[in-house]
Motif scaffolding. Structure first.
Motif, PDB file in Angstrom:
ATOM      1  N   CYS A  82     -25.927  68.594 -31.542  1.00 39.81           N
ATOM      2  CA  CYS A  82     -26.355  68.849 -30.259  1.00 39.81           C
ATOM      3  C   CYS A  82     -27.100  67.509 -29.748  1.00 39.81           C
ATOM      4  O   CYS A  82     -28.086  67.643 -29.048  1.00 39.81           O
ATOM      5  N   LEU A 132     -34.111  81.856 -24.999  1.00 40.70           N
ATOM      6  CA  LEU A 132     -34.478  80.798 -25.631  1.00 40.70           C
ATOM      7  C   LEU A 132     -35.904  81.251 -26.709  1.00 40.70           C
ATOM      8  O   LEU A 132     -36.414  80.323 -27.156  1.00 40.70           O
ATOM      9  N   MET A 140     -33.523  70.670 -27.094  1.00 37.58           N
ATOM     10  CA  MET A 140     -32.536  71.228 -26.031  1.00 37.58           C
ATOM     11  C   MET A 140     -32.389  70.137 -24.885  1.00 37.58           C
ATOM     12  O   MET A 140     -33.063  69.106 -25.010  1.00 37.58           O
ATOM     13  N   LYS A 187     -27.455  75.038 -25.480  1.00 41.04           N
ATOM     14  CA  LYS A 187     -28.405  73.797 -25.186  1.00 41.04           C
ATOM     15  C   LYS A 187     -28.702  73.530 -23.993  1.00 41.04           C
ATOM     16  O   LYS A 187     -29.530  72.599 -23.549  1.00 41.04           O
ATOM     17  N   TRP A 188     -27.838  73.866 -22.929  1.00 39.86           N
ATOM     18  CA  TRP A 188     -28.037  73.519 -21.583  1.00 39.86           C
ATOM     19  C   TRP A 188     -28.377  74.557 -20.753  1.00 39.86           C
ATOM     20  O   TRP A 188     -28.441  74.509 -19.251  1.00 39.86           O
ATOM     21  N   THR A 189     -28.825  75.723 -21.156  1.00 38.39           N
ATOM     22  CA  THR A 189     -29.569  76.804 -20.380  1.00 38.39           C
ATOM     23  C   THR A 189     -28.231  77.850 -19.418  1.00 38.39           C
ATOM     24  O   THR A 189     -28.629  78.541 -18.679  1.00 38.39           O
ATOM     25  N   TRP A 300     -33.267  81.497 -30.842  1.00 38.65           N
ATOM     26  CA  TRP A 300     -32.536  81.087 -29.692  1.00 38.65           C
ATOM     27  C   TRP A 300     -31.341  82.004 -29.473  1.00 38.65           C
ATOM     28  O   TRP A 300     -30.728  82.339 -30.328  1.00 38.65           O
TER      29      TRP A 300
END
Length: 529
Positions: A82, A132, A140, A187-189, A300
């Protein structure tokens, strides 16, 4: 003509490619190293052109070793760490390095430069943190992009596309600007279970209200394994394939491993509740799938559809495991460089010492393995490692003692995560292990005995590539969906049961492990008061 698929796995230090048939048989495999730039502590950078070159080299090598015609490769997919790739409107490289050198355009997943920004995200209290574990990690995307905007504004202003690495590779291959539901959710919400998936108020609260313009983010993410279209003529030439080959939406590398080891169990989602995937190499990730959302403290997720469609997945992990054992070797006076031969010599000596002293070997030596923070279950990137029980002994045998007890601590860290998962509604009793740790006999023994689980290991340990191959097979139409592809391509395994005679010793070690966590908190609190 029989049809095959190509799977590409880009890890921390190399790109690997494999050619698979419809049954998941690996026909050819090749690997090529990639560069990493470490300009200062907590900064780590890649060159995306170097990565793409390594991918092309590996794919061509895999095809040659498989001895299949390029036109028979019907699908390709990519998994990757990531890491974050920044490019301009023309696809040119944009520097993420303080030295301004354009080639270093990728922030590596393990880079912790954005600790302060991660803490700001946590302090925002935004609802994205509910997925998260309540804490934003510097691993992240959001904190890294905050850092980039603040510290390298010229680079930020030049950016037109910012990719997670798996999406970057899919773009290089197909020209598609689509983003994976796996990368965006994990990883990007992005909240894949909601509409809209993006929580714009969160980005605005941390000063990234312009992220959509700078990163080129789509409104919706694409399901993993979906068909992004054919290889471009240029990419087909560079990879040694043809433009008839379909490109699948990819995943983060650990999620490919989860698909490879437990994705084939998806026919009965209730059965998934008992199984945990452990993808263990430089760091370790644990993955638990379930038909319902099951959040856990310090984990997560849960993420919807990040691996299997209509299935939730929760992720935990340890930020340094294989890297920690390397560090222990370098740290000790009798250590040296942590080559494979050095690890092997240490393991062999530990086995010999244990034949004399049993599990009480170095029994008063205890380790907390949080040398790079505690990702799970404490979600504390500021946590520090602890070693208790040192003497003046600097011999090779003493190095073996410390290595052994560090390996025990790594396994107890997995037990700590598993206990937290089970307290949240799972009933995990089976651990599926893949990655570099399968080559370490000490760790494989400890994952059964110290964790207390049945350990399942693929006989041919290519689970990450198998998971990625299943995505390629889905996009190529060899299977109707990802779950079917995972089941159809699943490979033989071997099992190891925990040794009941070891339980008492490791239960005591686990009590010490938990007490050391408590004492470290107390010490930290003294300086906070």
């Amino acid at each position: 003509m029989e049809r095959y698929v190509c799977a590409v796995d880009v890890g921390t230090g190399s790109a690997r490619a494999g050619i698979f048939d419809r049954a998941g048989t690996l026909l050819g495999r090749a690997e090529h190293p990639i560069l990493m730039h470490r300009p200062k502590a907590d900064h780590a950078e890649h060159d995306s052109q170097d990565i793409w070159g390594a991918v092309c080299h590996a794919v061509k090598g895999a095809i040659a070793r498989a001895n299949v015609p390029p036109q028979s490769v019907a699908g390709i997919s990519f998994d990757a760490t990531c890491s974050i790739v920044v490019s301009d409107a023309d696809g040119g490289q944009v520097s993420v390095s303080e030295n301004g050198e354009k080639r270093w355009d990728t922030i590596v997943w393990l880079d912790h430069r954005a600790l302060a920004e991660a803490d700001e995200c946590t302090a925002s209290g935004n609802r994205v943190l509910d997925y998260l574990g309540g804490v934003m990690s510097p691993e992240m995307a959001t904190p890294k992009l905050m850092w980039l905007k603040r510290h390298l504004p010229t680079s930020w202003n030049r950016a037109a596309h910012i990719f997670d690495l798996a999406d970057y590779l899919a773009w290089r291959a197909s020209g598609s600007l689509a983003r994976s539901q796996c990368t965006m959710t994990c990883k990007w919400t992005y909240l894949a279970h909601e509409k809209p998936g993006w929580q714009r108020d969160f980005f605005a609260s941390v000063g990234l209200d312009d992220i959509f313009a700078r990163a080129g983010l789509p409104e919706t993410a694409s399901p993993v394994g979906s068909d992004l279209g054919p290889l471009t003529v240029q990419a087909a030439s560079e990879l040694g394939l043809t433009s008839d080959c379909r490109v699948a939406t990819g995943v983060i590398d650990a999620y490919a491993g989860a698909l490879g080891v437990i994705g084939g169990l998806a026919g009965g989602t209730d059965e998934l509740n008992r199984h945990l995937a452990l993808i263990a190499g430089t760091s370790s990730c644990v993955m638990a799938m379930s038909p319902a959302a099951r959040p856990f403290v310090g984990g997560w997720g849960p993420y919807y559809g990040a691996a299997l469609p209509e299935c939730w997945i929760a992720e935990g992990g340890q930020s340094a495991t294989g890297a920690l054992l390397d560090h222990i070797i370098r740290l000790h006076g009798a250590g040296g460089e942590p080559t494979a031969e050095r690890h092997r010599a240490i393991a062999e000596r530990i086995m010999a010492l244990r034949s004399e002293q049993g599990l009480d070997l170095a029994g008063r030596l205890h380790v907390l393995p949080d040398f790079h923070g505690n990702r799970s279950p404490l979600a504390d990137p500021h946590a520090l490692g602890v070693i208790s029980g040192l003497t003046l002994d600097a011999s090779f045998d003493n190095l073996c003692h410390l290595y052994w007890r560090t390996a025990v601590a790594i396994a107890l860290g997995v037990r700590h995560i598993l206990d937290t998962l089970n307290a949240g509604g799972f009933s995990i009793d089976t651990l599926h292990v893949t990655g570099g740790h399968t080559k370490n006999p000490l760790l494989m023994e400890l994952y059964a005995d110290a964790v207390g689980c049945t350990v399942v290991e693929p006989i041919a340990d290519e689970a990450v590539l198998i998971g990625t191959a299943a995505l390629a097979a889905t996009a190529a139409g060899l299977y109707p969906d990802v779950a079917s592809a995972c089941a159809g391509m699943r490979q033989p395994v071997r099992e190891r049961k925990p040794n009941p005679a070891t339980r008492t010793r490791f239960d005591r070690d686990y009590l010490v492990f938990l007490e050391m966590h408590r004492q470290r908190r107390q010490l930290d609190n003294i300086f906070k008061s």
